[in-house]
Design an enzyme around this catalytic site. Structure first.
Site, mmCIF file in Angstrom:
data_model
loop_
_atom_site.group_PDB
_atom_site.id
_atom_site.type_symbol
_atom_site.label_atom_id
_atom_site.label_comp_id
_atom_site.label_asym_id
_atom_site.label_seq_id
_atom_site.Cartn_x
_atom_site.Cartn_y
_atom_site.Cartn_z
ATOM 1 N NE ARG A 28 -3.944 -2.219 1.928
ATOM 2 C CZ ARG A 28 -4.815 -2.530 0.972
ATOM 3 N NH1 ARG A 28 -5.064 -1.668 -0.010
ATOM 4 N NH2 ARG A 28 -5.458 -3.682 0.982
ATOM 5 C CG ASP A 29 1.529 5.526 -2.371
ATOM 6 O OD1 ASP A 29 2.064 5.525 -3.490
ATOM 7 O OD2 ASP A 29 1.721 6.427 -1.518
ATOM 8 C CG ASN A 86 3.824 9.093 -12.281
ATOM 9 O OD1 ASN A 86 3.023 9.402 -13.162
ATOM 10 N ND2 ASN A 86 3.487 9.085 -10.999
ATOM 11 C CB VAL A 95 10.412 6.066 -5.614
ATOM 12 C CG1 VAL A 95 11.282 4.873 -5.228
ATOM 13 C CG2 VAL A 95 9.866 6.754 -4.360
ATOM 14 C CG HIS A 99 6.690 3.128 -8.503
ATOM 15 N ND1 HIS A 99 7.965 3.646 -8.623
ATOM 16 C CD2 HIS A 99 5.859 4.185 -8.440
ATOM 17 C CE1 HIS A 99 7.901 4.970 -8.623
ATOM 18 N NE2 HIS A 99 6.630 5.330 -8.517
ATOM 19 C CG HIS A 101 1.215 4.952 -8.886
ATOM 20 N ND1 HIS A 101 1.281 5.546 -7.644
ATOM 21 C CD2 HIS A 101 2.336 5.344 -9.536
ATOM 22 C CE1 HIS A 101 2.389 6.278 -7.560
ATOM 23 N NE2 HIS A 101 3.050 6.171 -8.692
#
Ligand code: 5GP
Ligand code: ZN
Length: 113
Positions: A28-29, A86, A95, A99, A101
């Protein structure tokens, strides 16, 4: 070289993990932007999407499939969800370990900011 997401994947840094296998880790973010906000990351350190090669095609496909499975588990698949990658500064990448999202649980605006 220090990398926050390598630390999370290797469990040197705590996270709320929701899925893991030999190649992928999802958690989880820490600053969620929607009721469901999960990050799907490869165990392999790849800084940006620009660094992907042909050899990563299966890995990237597996990440998308894992995201879809998590959307079903979170019960956001029917109403809808968004997958976001991104890449670099103008897209807001903060980061530098790729990744994916997974965002859902509310109506999402378009176009993105
Ligand atoms: P980016 O802006 O690079 O696309 O996304 C990075 C995401 O990682 C952000 O949504 C941010 O909230 C999340 N994040 C950064 N550091 C941590 C952390 O230590 N733990 C967790 N769970 N999420 C983090
Ligand atoms: Zn890393």
């Amino acid at each position: 070289m220090s990398c926050i997401f390598c630390d999370i994947v290797e469990k040197r840094r705590p996270s709320i993990s929701v899925y893991e296998d030999e190649r992928i880790f999802a958690f989880r973010d820490g600053n969620p932007q929607a009721p469901t906000h999960i990050l799907i990351v490869p165990r392999k350190h790849i800084p940006t999407l620009n660094d992907l090669g042909d050899e990563d095609a299966d890995l990237v496909g597996r990440m998308v499939l894992a995201a879809g499975e998590l959307a079903r588990k979170e019960s956001i698949d029917e109403k809808g969800y968004r997958l976001v990658w991104n890449c670099n500064a103008w897209a807001g990448q903060s980061v530098y370990h790729i990744h994916l999202h997974l965002l859902g649980g509310r109506r999402l605006g378009w176009p993105p900011g």
